[in-house]
Design a protein around this motif. Structure first.
Motif, PDB file in Angstrom:
ATOM      1  N   PHE A  52       0.802  -1.142   0.011  1.00  0.00           N
ATOM      2  CA  PHE A  52      -0.018  -0.086   0.046  1.00  0.00           C
ATOM      3  C   PHE A  52       0.740   1.221   0.068  1.00  0.00           C
ATOM      4  O   PHE A  52       0.598   2.232  -0.750  1.00  0.00           O
ATOM      5  CB  PHE A  52      -1.001   0.170   1.169  1.00  0.00           C
ATOM      6  CG  PHE A  52      -1.745   1.217   1.427  1.00  0.00           C
ATOM      7  CD1 PHE A  52      -2.572   1.456   0.748  1.00  0.00           C
ATOM      8  CD2 PHE A  52      -1.092   2.188   2.304  1.00  0.00           C
ATOM      9  CE1 PHE A  52      -3.382   2.782   0.866  1.00  0.00           C
ATOM     10  CE2 PHE A  52      -1.897   3.433   2.360  1.00  0.00           C
ATOM     11  CZ  PHE A  52      -3.077   3.761   1.914  1.00  0.00           C
ATOM     12  N   LEU A  53       2.015   1.407   0.727  1.00  0.00           N
ATOM     13  CA  LEU A  53       2.675   2.373   0.700  1.00  0.00           C
ATOM     14  C   LEU A  53       3.605   2.801  -0.603  1.00  0.00           C
ATOM     15  O   LEU A  53       3.501   3.762  -0.970  1.00  0.00           O
ATOM     16  CB  LEU A  53       3.813   2.194   1.822  1.00  0.00           C
ATOM     17  CG  LEU A  53       3.360   2.509   3.379  1.00  0.00           C
ATOM     18  CD1 LEU A  53       4.502   2.240   4.435  1.00  0.00           C
ATOM     19  CD2 LEU A  53       2.649   3.838   3.630  1.00  0.00           C
ATOM     20  N   LEU A  54       3.964   1.597  -1.321  1.00  0.00           N
ATOM     21  CA  LEU A  54       4.711   1.945  -2.335  1.00  0.00           C
ATOM     22  C   LEU A  54       3.814   2.207  -3.372  1.00  0.00           C
ATOM     23  O   LEU A  54       4.082   2.968  -4.246  1.00  0.00           O
ATOM     24  CB  LEU A  54       5.278   0.507  -2.946  1.00  0.00           C
ATOM     25  CG  LEU A  54       6.559   0.032  -1.842  1.00  0.00           C
ATOM     26  CD1 LEU A  54       7.355  -1.208  -2.197  1.00  0.00           C
ATOM     27  CD2 LEU A  54       7.411   1.063  -2.134  1.00  0.00           C
ATOM     28  N   GLY A  55       2.615   1.461  -3.293  1.00  0.00           N
ATOM     29  CA  GLY A  55       1.506   1.834  -4.388  1.00  0.00           C
ATOM     30  C   GLY A  55       0.836   3.410  -4.347  1.00  0.00           C
ATOM     31  O   GLY A  55       0.848   4.020  -5.395  1.00  0.00           O
ATOM     32  N   ALA A  56       0.850   4.019  -2.909  1.00  0.00           N
ATOM     33  CA  ALA A  56       0.555   5.285  -2.744  1.00  0.00           C
ATOM     34  C   ALA A  56       1.642   6.298  -3.278  1.00  0.00           C
ATOM     35  O   ALA A  56       1.392   7.171  -4.067  1.00  0.00           O
ATOM     36  CB  ALA A  56       0.343   5.569  -1.205  1.00  0.00           C
ATOM     37  N   ALA A  57       2.928   5.868  -3.126  1.00  0.00           N
ATOM     38  CA  ALA A  57       3.769   6.752  -3.512  1.00  0.00           C
ATOM     39  C   ALA A  57       3.993   6.632  -5.059  1.00  0.00           C
ATOM     40  O   ALA A  57       4.042   7.875  -5.899  1.00  0.00           O
ATOM     41  CB  ALA A  57       5.102   6.165  -3.150  1.00  0.00           C
ATOM     42  N   ALA A  58       3.757   5.518  -5.787  1.00  0.00           N
ATOM     43  CA  ALA A  58       3.713   5.413  -7.136  1.00  0.00           C
ATOM     44  C   ALA A  58       2.403   6.005  -7.763  1.00  0.00           C
ATOM     45  O   ALA A  58       2.691   6.718  -8.631  1.00  0.00           O
ATOM     46  CB  ALA A  58       3.423   4.016  -7.645  1.00  0.00           C
ATOM     47  N   TYR A  59       1.249   5.812  -7.113  1.00  0.00           N
ATOM     48  CA  TYR A  59       0.136   6.729  -7.662  1.00  0.00           C
ATOM     49  C   TYR A  59       0.396   8.215  -7.602  1.00  0.00           C
ATOM     50  O   TYR A  59      -0.129   8.859  -8.415  1.00  0.00           O
ATOM     51  CB  TYR A  59      -1.048   6.331  -6.988  1.00  0.00           C
ATOM     52  CG  TYR A  59      -1.814   5.015  -7.576  1.00  0.00           C
ATOM     53  CD1 TYR A  59      -3.127   5.046  -8.067  1.00  0.00           C
ATOM     54  CD2 TYR A  59      -0.710   3.881  -7.779  1.00  0.00           C
ATOM     55  CE1 TYR A  59      -3.760   3.688  -8.618  1.00  0.00           C
ATOM     56  CE2 TYR A  59      -1.539   2.635  -8.252  1.00  0.00           C
ATOM     57  CZ  TYR A  59      -2.786   2.747  -8.914  1.00  0.00           C
ATOM     58  OH  TYR A  59      -3.336   1.489  -9.204  1.00  0.00           O
ATOM     59  N   HIS A  60       1.004   8.726  -6.755  1.00  0.00           N
ATOM     60  CA  HIS A  60       1.403  10.175  -6.468  1.00  0.00           C
ATOM     61  C   HIS A  60       2.217  10.489  -7.540  1.00  0.00           C
ATOM     62  O   HIS A  60       1.950  11.691  -8.007  1.00  0.00           O
ATOM     63  CB  HIS A  60       1.777  10.346  -5.189  1.00  0.00           C
ATOM     64  CG  HIS A  60       2.260  11.860  -4.729  1.00  0.00           C
ATOM     65  ND1 HIS A  60       1.307  12.726  -4.675  1.00  0.00           N
ATOM     66  CD2 HIS A  60       3.463  12.462  -4.805  1.00  0.00           C
ATOM     67  CE1 HIS A  60       1.937  13.873  -4.550  1.00  0.00           C
ATOM     68  NE2 HIS A  60       3.151  13.805  -4.547  1.00  0.00           N
ATOM     69  N   PHE A  61       3.320   9.704  -7.855  1.00  0.00           N
ATOM     70  CA  PHE A  61       4.114   9.921  -9.048  1.00  0.00           C
ATOM     71  C   PHE A  61       3.498   9.936 -10.383  1.00  0.00           C
ATOM     72  O   PHE A  61       3.530  11.031 -11.061  1.00  0.00           O
ATOM     73  CB  PHE A  61       5.228   9.091  -9.057  1.00  0.00           C
ATOM     74  CG  PHE A  61       6.074   8.787 -10.425  1.00  0.00           C
ATOM     75  CD1 PHE A  61       7.000   9.818 -10.483  1.00  0.00           C
ATOM     76  CD2 PHE A  61       5.836   7.991 -11.234  1.00  0.00           C
ATOM     77  CE1 PHE A  61       7.778   9.861 -11.716  1.00  0.00           C
ATOM     78  CE2 PHE A  61       6.440   7.975 -12.398  1.00  0.00           C
ATOM     79  CZ  PHE A  61       7.499   8.874 -12.819  1.00  0.00           C
ATOM     80  N   PHE A  62       2.523   8.953 -10.627  1.00  0.00           N
ATOM     81  CA  PHE A  62       1.702   9.017 -11.710  1.00  0.00           C
ATOM     82  C   PHE A  62       0.619  10.033 -12.023  1.00  0.00           C
ATOM     83  O   PHE A  62       0.522  10.607 -12.813  1.00  0.00           O
ATOM     84  CB  PHE A  62       0.832   7.755 -11.710  1.00  0.00           C
ATOM     85  CG  PHE A  62       1.379   6.370 -11.935  1.00  0.00           C
ATOM     86  CD1 PHE A  62       2.635   6.307 -12.528  1.00  0.00           C
ATOM     87  CD2 PHE A  62       1.193   5.402 -11.419  1.00  0.00           C
ATOM     88  CE1 PHE A  62       3.438   5.132 -12.596  1.00  0.00           C
ATOM     89  CE2 PHE A  62       1.868   4.209 -11.533  1.00  0.00           C
ATOM     90  CZ  PHE A  62       2.996   4.125 -12.144  1.00  0.00           C
ATOM     91  N   PHE A  63       0.359  10.693 -10.727  1.00  0.00           N
ATOM     92  CA  PHE A  63      -0.694  11.793 -10.897  1.00  0.00           C
ATOM     93  C   PHE A  63       0.095  12.988 -11.102  1.00  0.00           C
ATOM     94  O   PHE A  63      -0.515  13.961 -12.050  1.00  0.00           O
ATOM     95  CB  PHE A  63      -1.397  12.107  -9.313  1.00  0.00           C
ATOM     96  CG  PHE A  63      -2.031  13.466  -9.419  1.00  0.00           C
ATOM     97  CD1 PHE A  63      -3.448  13.437  -9.887  1.00  0.00           C
ATOM     98  CD2 PHE A  63      -1.757  14.612  -8.765  1.00  0.00           C
ATOM     99  CE1 PHE A  63      -4.083  14.467  -9.790  1.00  0.00           C
ATOM    100  CE2 PHE A  63      -2.302  15.749  -8.524  1.00  0.00           C
ATOM    101  CZ  PHE A  63      -3.575  15.799  -9.156  1.00  0.00           C
ATOM    102  N   ASP A  64       1.231  13.417 -10.589  1.00  0.00           N
ATOM    103  CA  ASP A  64       2.203  14.746 -11.130  1.00  0.00           C
ATOM    104  C   ASP A  64       2.699  14.290 -12.513  1.00  0.00           C
ATOM    105  O   ASP A  64       2.480  15.184 -13.188  1.00  0.00           O
ATOM    106  CB  ASP A  64       3.498  14.634 -10.374  1.00  0.00           C
ATOM    107  CG  ASP A  64       3.187  15.195  -8.790  1.00  0.00           C
ATOM    108  OD1 ASP A  64       2.058  15.850  -8.593  1.00  0.00           O
ATOM    109  OD2 ASP A  64       3.858  14.730  -7.949  1.00  0.00           O
TER     110      ASP A  64
END
Length: 242
Positions: A52-64
């Motif tokens: 979940f933590l890695l996914g949250a970081a990845a999705y934040h990256f994808f959003f930017d």
């Protein structure tokens, strides 16, 4: 000429992460059965929390990344992230590396400039057109290198299978730890600490996240690198004080 981020590629990467996560959890269940090493509920919850933590970081990256715009003129390359422009003069570029997939599409383009700056372009719509236009505008003395991925990382089965060996290796290591000598465990802990420390320094200095998603996200690199280094230190302290 203006280029935007491919929303299809962003969706593919999100799906790939979800598939890998499901594969890891499936592999964890299978490994615990096949290797006769039952994993506790707490163990499953820990893995899910890390995913979940890695996914949250990845999705934040994808959003930017998804809101990025690239402008290519005869004189400069301009990248705009959340309304903040970054401009790179084409006559300052001295080295370009183009990464190709096995499907003959461009994965990423890495650009280094004479002033020490660098910028990485990824997930671009009409990427092959951009690559061609960029190279035709560069000086003849610019070094251009092409690399090719050895495997089809975009294949749907790749991430479905990848999680299985990851889980099996993890369970096997956990099962083997009680039978290892103190000296071997000590060497393993120190080796892993050195790995985390080097990786943390890499994120802080090389800034692989912000090189792709804009200077505005440099904090993400610093946080990621700091967490890796701190995790290694905590692991060392826990082991030697146990």
């Amino acid at each position: 000429m203006e280029y935007t981020i491919s929303q299809t590629e962003i969706a593919r990467r999100k799906k790939a992460y979800f598939t890998l996560s499901a594969s890891i959890m499936t592999g964890l269940v299978l490994a615990s059965i096949i290797l006769h090493f039952p994993v506790s509920i707490g163990g499953y919850m820990l893995v899910l929390f890390l995913i979940f933590l890695l996914g949250a970081a990845a999705y934040h990256f994808f959003f930017d990344l998804s809101r990025m715009q690239i402008y290519l003129s005869d004189l400069s390359l301009k990248r705009t992230v959340n309304g903040i422009p970054e401009e790179y003069r084409l006559n300052k570029i001295h080295h370009v590396k183009v990464k190709w997939t096995t499907n003959k599409t461009v994965r990423e383009i890495y650009i280094w400039l004479n002033d020490g700056k660098s910028v990485f372009i990824t997930s671009l719509d009409r990427f092959e057109e951009f690559e061609k236009n960029l190279l035709t505008k560069l000086d003849s003395n610019v070094v251009v290198k092409e690399i090719h991925e050895p495997l089809d990382f975009d294949h749907p089965l790749f991430y479905s299978i990848l999680g299985l060996p990851i889980s099996f290796v993890g369970v096997f290591i956990c099962k083997s730890i009680p039978s290892l000598s103190y000296q071997k465990i000590k060497i393993g802990i120190i080796t892993f600490f050195v790995y985390l420390f080097i990786l943390g320094i890499y994120f802080i200095t090389a800034r692989p996240i912000s090189k792709r998603s804009g200077n505005k996200t440099v904090t993400s690199d610093v946080i990621a690198g700091t967490l890796m280094i701190c995790s290694g230190i905590i692991m060392l302290l826990f082991f030697f004080n146990a």
